[in-house]
Scaffold this motif. Structure first.
Motif, PDB file in Angstrom:
ATOM      1  N   ARG A  14       0.833  -1.193   0.000  1.00  6.66           N
ATOM      2  CA  ARG A  14       0.000   0.000   0.000  1.00  6.66           C
ATOM      3  C   ARG A  14       0.875   1.253   0.000  1.00  6.66           C
ATOM      4  N   GLU A  15       2.043   1.140   0.647  1.00  9.74           N
ATOM      5  CA  GLU A  15       2.959   2.266   0.749  1.00  9.74           C
ATOM      6  C   GLU A  15       3.388   2.768  -0.635  1.00  9.74           C
ATOM      7  N   ARG A  63       1.725   3.035  -3.228  1.00 13.00           N
ATOM      8  CA  ARG A  63       0.668   3.799  -3.890  1.00 13.00           C
ATOM      9  C   ARG A  63       0.453   5.175  -3.286  1.00 13.00           C
ATOM     10  N   SER A  64       1.201   5.494  -2.224  1.00 12.91           N
ATOM     11  CA  SER A  64       0.977   6.784  -1.575  1.00 12.91           C
ATOM     12  C   SER A  64       1.860   7.865  -2.190  1.00 12.91           C
ATOM     13  N   PHE A  69       5.136   8.529  -0.211  1.00 11.74           N
ATOM     14  CA  PHE A  69       6.264   7.639  -0.515  1.00 11.74           C
ATOM     15  C   PHE A  69       7.068   8.193  -1.682  1.00 11.74           C
ATOM     16  N   SER A 129      11.630  13.067   3.896  1.00 22.30           N
ATOM     17  CA  SER A 129      12.139  11.702   3.776  1.00 22.30           C
ATOM     18  C   SER A 129      13.013  11.265   4.949  1.00 22.30           C
ATOM     19  N   SER A 135      10.693   0.716   6.316  1.00 25.72           N
ATOM     20  CA  SER A 135      10.182  -0.490   5.647  1.00 25.72           C
ATOM     21  C   SER A 135      11.110  -0.883   4.499  1.00 25.72           C
ATOM     22  N   ARG A 163      10.433   1.105   1.217  1.00 27.32           N
ATOM     23  CA  ARG A 163      10.928   2.480   1.332  1.00 27.32           C
ATOM     24  C   ARG A 163      12.458   2.490   1.265  1.00 27.32           C
TER      25      ARG A 163
END
Length: 177
Positions: A2-3, A5-6, A9, A63, A82, A85
């Motif tokens: 899901r990350e 798609r943000s 991110f 970041s 993560s 990331r």
């Protein structure tokens, strides 16, 4: 996943790319021999340290302002980042450093360009010794970053940029020669 798609991110990955580009451009640019004589170790150390300070302050809220793959790997290993990331940051950092070096190459006259800031071991230092020094300097830098960003340390993570930049400059002052 899901990350991925943000938008936060991708903003963070873009910030790491831009930060790494500027870090390489400014640090390496200050390391070049613009005048006759030996290059200034102090000047290069200050350039890298001040670039790191500026970029942590400017990009930290987006970041974390890692700019350095060693910091990203340390945050990943400490479970503070993560895997997606970390991989995005690492790719952005490598591409940003290459882009920064490319820009510097393009804007620097040939005689000044030289090896574009490439460093080599001193003739009296062996590869094992150089590796140990690099590991120790990276460890002191990573420890400083973790201590500076720890909310329990002083409750003012906004001031993290200053000790991080000084730590990087200190490592350059010791390790460059």
């Amino acid at each position: 996943m899901r990350e991925l798609r943000s938008s936060a991110f991708w903003r963070a990955v873009l910030a790491e790319f831009l930060g790494s580009l500027l870090y390489a451009l400014l640090g390496l640019g200050a390391s070049l021999r613009w005048a006759p004589g030996p290059p200034s170790v102090v000047g290069a150390a200050l350039a890298f340290g001040l670039a790191q300070t500026t970029l942590v302050q400017a990009l930290g809220h987006v970041s974390g302002g890692h700019v350095n793959p060693a910091i990203t790997l340390a945050f990943l290993m400490a479970s503070q980042l993560s895997l997606p990331r970390a991989l995005g940051y690492l790719l952005a950092q490598v591409l940003g450093m290459l882009a920064g070096a490319g820009v510097l190459y393009g804007v620097t006259p040939g005689p000044v360009r030289g090896t574009l800031g490439l460093t080599a071991l001193h003739p009296g230092v062996g590869p094992g010794q150089g590796t140990v020094v690099e590991l120790l300097l990276t460890a002191q830098f990573v420890l400083c970053v973790f201590a500076s960003f720890d909310d329990r340390h002083d409750g003012r993570p906004a001031m993290a940029a200053v000790p991080v930049g000084f730590s990087l400059a200190l490592g350059h002052l010791f390790g460059v020669r």
